[in-house]
Design a protein around this motif. Structure first.
Motif, PDB file in Angstrom:
ATOM      1  N   ILE A  15       0.794  -1.243   0.062  1.00  6.59           N
ATOM      2  CA  ILE A  15       0.140  -0.028  -0.005  1.00  6.59           C
ATOM      3  C   ILE A  15       0.940   1.087  -0.009  1.00  6.59           C
ATOM      4  O   ILE A  15       0.616   2.219  -0.626  1.00  6.59           O
ATOM      5  CB  ILE A  15      -0.806   0.044   1.231  1.00  6.59           C
ATOM      6  N   ILE A  16       1.892   1.146   0.668  1.00  3.00           N
ATOM      7  CA  ILE A  16       3.010   2.275   0.793  1.00  3.00           C
ATOM      8  C   ILE A  16       3.708   2.686  -0.664  1.00  3.00           C
ATOM      9  O   ILE A  16       3.620   3.650  -0.899  1.00  3.00           O
ATOM     10  CB  ILE A  16       3.746   2.228   2.009  1.00  3.00           C
ATOM     11  N   PRO A 118      -7.736  -0.573  -2.403  1.00  4.84           N
ATOM     12  CA  PRO A 118      -8.657  -1.142  -1.669  1.00  4.84           C
ATOM     13  C   PRO A 118      -8.690  -2.679  -1.679  1.00  4.84           C
ATOM     14  O   PRO A 118      -8.950  -2.942  -0.229  1.00  4.84           O
ATOM     15  CB  PRO A 118     -10.006  -0.443  -2.218  1.00  4.84           C
ATOM     16  N   LEU A 119      -8.296  -3.321  -2.430  1.00  7.39           N
ATOM     17  CA  LEU A 119      -8.390  -4.876  -2.384  1.00  7.39           C
ATOM     18  C   LEU A 119      -7.097  -5.120  -1.289  1.00  7.39           C
ATOM     19  O   LEU A 119      -7.225  -6.223  -0.751  1.00  7.39           O
ATOM     20  CB  LEU A 119      -8.014  -5.344  -3.657  1.00  7.39           C
ATOM     21  N   LEU A 120      -6.132  -4.439  -1.690  1.00  4.44           N
ATOM     22  CA  LEU A 120      -4.698  -4.802  -0.783  1.00  4.44           C
ATOM     23  C   LEU A 120      -5.183  -4.467   0.686  1.00  4.44           C
ATOM     24  O   LEU A 120      -4.999  -5.151   1.696  1.00  4.44           O
ATOM     25  CB  LEU A 120      -3.682  -3.855  -1.182  1.00  4.44           C
ATOM     26  N   GLY A 121      -6.013  -3.324   1.177  1.00  3.86           N
ATOM     27  CA  GLY A 121      -6.672  -2.947   2.291  1.00  3.86           C
ATOM     28  C   GLY A 121      -7.487  -4.053   2.838  1.00  3.86           C
ATOM     29  O   GLY A 121      -7.410  -4.528   3.969  1.00  3.86           O
ATOM     30  N   LEU A 122      -8.228  -4.457   1.972  1.00  3.14           N
ATOM     31  CA  LEU A 122      -9.341  -5.529   2.420  1.00  3.14           C
ATOM     32  C   LEU A 122      -8.582  -6.835   2.693  1.00  3.14           C
ATOM     33  O   LEU A 122      -8.736  -7.520   3.594  1.00  3.14           O
ATOM     34  CB  LEU A 122     -10.359  -5.811   1.278  1.00  3.14           C
ATOM     35  N   LEU A 123      -7.400  -7.098   1.714  1.00  3.00           N
ATOM     36  CA  LEU A 123      -6.662  -8.223   2.067  1.00  3.00           C
ATOM     37  C   LEU A 123      -6.039  -8.212   3.488  1.00  3.00           C
ATOM     38  O   LEU A 123      -5.794  -9.011   4.167  1.00  3.00           O
ATOM     39  CB  LEU A 123      -5.570  -8.665   0.840  1.00  3.00           C
ATOM     40  N   GLY A 124      -5.417  -6.923   3.700  1.00  2.00           N
ATOM     41  CA  GLY A 124      -4.766  -6.688   5.080  1.00  2.00           C
ATOM     42  C   GLY A 124      -5.965  -6.770   6.288  1.00  2.00           C
ATOM     43  O   GLY A 124      -5.619  -7.542   7.486  1.00  2.00           O
ATOM     44  N   SER A 125      -7.210  -6.279   6.160  1.00  2.00           N
ATOM     45  CA  SER A 125      -8.179  -6.660   7.139  1.00  2.00           C
ATOM     46  C   SER A 125      -8.530  -8.286   7.235  1.00  2.00           C
ATOM     47  O   SER A 125      -8.867  -8.488   8.388  1.00  2.00           O
ATOM     48  CB  SER A 125      -9.557  -5.927   6.465  1.00  2.00           C
ATOM     49  N   ILE A 151      -7.852  -6.323  15.544  1.00  2.00           N
ATOM     50  CA  ILE A 151      -9.030  -5.537  14.974  1.00  2.00           C
ATOM     51  C   ILE A 151      -8.083  -4.374  14.331  1.00  2.00           C
ATOM     52  O   ILE A 151      -8.670  -3.784  13.249  1.00  2.00           O
ATOM     53  CB  ILE A 151      -9.904  -5.275  15.893  1.00  2.00           C
ATOM     54  N   ALA A 152      -7.055  -3.985  14.899  1.00  2.63           N
ATOM     55  CA  ALA A 152      -6.297  -2.663  14.641  1.00  2.63           C
ATOM     56  C   ALA A 152      -5.761  -2.722  13.135  1.00  2.63           C
ATOM     57  O   ALA A 152      -5.600  -1.880  12.406  1.00  2.63           O
ATOM     58  CB  ALA A 152      -5.243  -2.128  15.671  1.00  2.63           C
ATOM     59  N   VAL A 153      -5.172  -3.916  12.874  1.00  8.06           N
ATOM     60  CA  VAL A 153      -4.560  -4.443  11.667  1.00  8.06           C
ATOM     61  C   VAL A 153      -5.640  -4.218  10.741  1.00  8.06           C
ATOM     62  O   VAL A 153      -5.355  -3.623   9.512  1.00  8.06           O
ATOM     63  CB  VAL A 153      -3.955  -5.759  11.719  1.00  8.06           C
ATOM     64  N   ALA A 154      -6.841  -4.811  10.975  1.00 10.60           N
ATOM     65  CA  ALA A 154      -7.706  -4.878   9.952  1.00 10.60           C
ATOM     66  C   ALA A 154      -8.328  -3.458   9.548  1.00 10.60           C
ATOM     67  O   ALA A 154      -8.447  -3.173   8.434  1.00 10.60           O
ATOM     68  CB  ALA A 154      -9.343  -5.658  10.504  1.00 10.60           C
ATOM     69  N   LEU A 155      -8.378  -2.541  10.605  1.00  7.23           N
ATOM     70  CA  LEU A 155      -8.816  -1.233  10.347  1.00  7.23           C
ATOM     71  C   LEU A 155      -7.926  -0.308   9.742  1.00  7.23           C
ATOM     72  O   LEU A 155      -8.105   0.441   8.843  1.00  7.23           O
ATOM     73  CB  LEU A 155      -9.576  -0.673  11.876  1.00  7.23           C
ATOM     74  N   ILE A 156      -6.652  -0.484  10.319  1.00  5.41           N
ATOM     75  CA  ILE A 156      -5.517   0.277   9.643  1.00  5.41           C
ATOM     76  C   ILE A 156      -5.301   0.079   8.067  1.00  5.41           C
ATOM     77  O   ILE A 156      -5.215   0.970   7.359  1.00  5.41           O
ATOM     78  CB  ILE A 156      -4.243   0.171  10.457  1.00  5.41           C
ATOM     79  N   ALA A 160      -5.861   2.632   5.141  1.00  3.62           N
ATOM     80  CA  ALA A 160      -4.853   2.907   4.176  1.00  3.62           C
ATOM     81  C   ALA A 160      -4.968   2.681   2.912  1.00  3.62           C
ATOM     82  O   ALA A 160      -4.693   3.331   1.874  1.00  3.62           O
ATOM     83  CB  ALA A 160      -3.636   2.118   4.764  1.00  3.62           C
ATOM     84  N   GLY A 161      -5.663   1.516   2.631  1.00  5.50           N
ATOM     85  CA  GLY A 161      -5.996   1.462   1.242  1.00  5.50           C
ATOM     86  C   GLY A 161      -6.811   2.452   0.547  1.00  5.50           C
ATOM     87  O   GLY A 161      -6.721   2.573  -0.444  1.00  5.50           O
ATOM     88  N   LEU A 162      -7.822   2.684   1.295  1.00  3.23           N
ATOM     89  CA  LEU A 162      -8.646   3.837   0.987  1.00  3.23           C
ATOM     90  C   LEU A 162      -8.055   5.022   0.806  1.00  3.23           C
ATOM     91  O   LEU A 162      -8.265   6.130  -0.232  1.00  3.23           O
ATOM     92  CB  LEU A 162     -10.053   3.821   1.725  1.00  3.23           C
TER      93      LEU A 162
END
Length: 208
Positions: A15-16, A118-125, A151-156, A160-162
């Motif tokens: 994501i970065i 967003p998919l990367l963020g979803l995968l991280g979630s 839960i923090a990993v999922a939300l962050i 980040a993806g968004l």
């Protein structure tokens, strides 16, 4: 801030990287797609002055071609103007296709990042939720700290993806619109050149 990024999990790395790519592409395209650099408004008048004073030669055509993307298109038309309207139009079309391809360079990557981030963020979630459920299985639901970490990993990761995807989407559409505007300008200038050299019939030069 760095701790927050680290708490987002392994998917924060791509994501970065996507965010860095968005910044780099945006700066490069904003600089490259400057209307004054792509299609100078005074260029056609300069070309016409060359034509009227019989100064159009190989050196002038080479200078025109290297001056700007519009100059490349006009030089292609001038090089074949003596072969008739249709040949001139075809040469303009061929040069324009290459110019438009160059103008659209990297813009597709912005669209790809806008879709992928967003998919990367979803995968991280998903990874974060997996971590949470593993913690529940191993330590039970009473360990609030472990659950909060997952839960923090999922939300962050999702956030980040968004954060990357939203500006990437806006910039993608912005640069596409800018390319469209530049194409219209170059089409108008090309039509004027063809009309000036071949006034016997109507002109319908198209760059797209």
């Amino acid at each position: 801030m760095f701790e927050i990024i680290l708490s987002g999990g392994v998917m924060m790395i791509p994501i970065i990287l996507c965010s860095i790519a968005v910044i780099g592409i945006s700066i490069e395209r904003y600089w490259t797609l400057n209307p004054n650099k792509v299609a100078p408004r005074t260029l056609l008048a300069q070309v016409w002055s060359w034509i009227k004073s019989n100064q159009v030669d190989a050196a002038k055509l080479r200078e025109l071609k290297q001056s700007s993307p519009l100059g490349k298109i006009l030089a292609a038309g001038l090089s074949n103007s003596r072969h008739g309207r249709d040949v001139m139009k075809d040469s303009i079309q061929e040069a324009a296709n290459q110019v438009i391809h160059d103008l659209e360079r990297y813009i597709g990557a912005l669209g790809t990042i806008a879709n992928v981030a967003p998919l990367l963020g979803l995968l991280g979630s998903v990874f974060g939720m997996i971590e949470t459920f593993n913690a529940i299985m191993l330590k039970g639901s009473g360990n609030a700290g472990v659950l909060a970490g997952g839960i923090a990993v999922a939300l962050i990761a999702t956030a980040a993806g968004l954060i990357v995807a939203i500006p990437a989407t806006i910039l993608h559409r912005y640069f596409l619109r800018r390319v469209d505007s530049l194409v219209v300008i170059m089409e108008e200038e090309s039509i004027k050149l063809v009309d000036a050299l071949h006034t016997d019939r109507s002109v319908d030069v198209k760059l797209v």
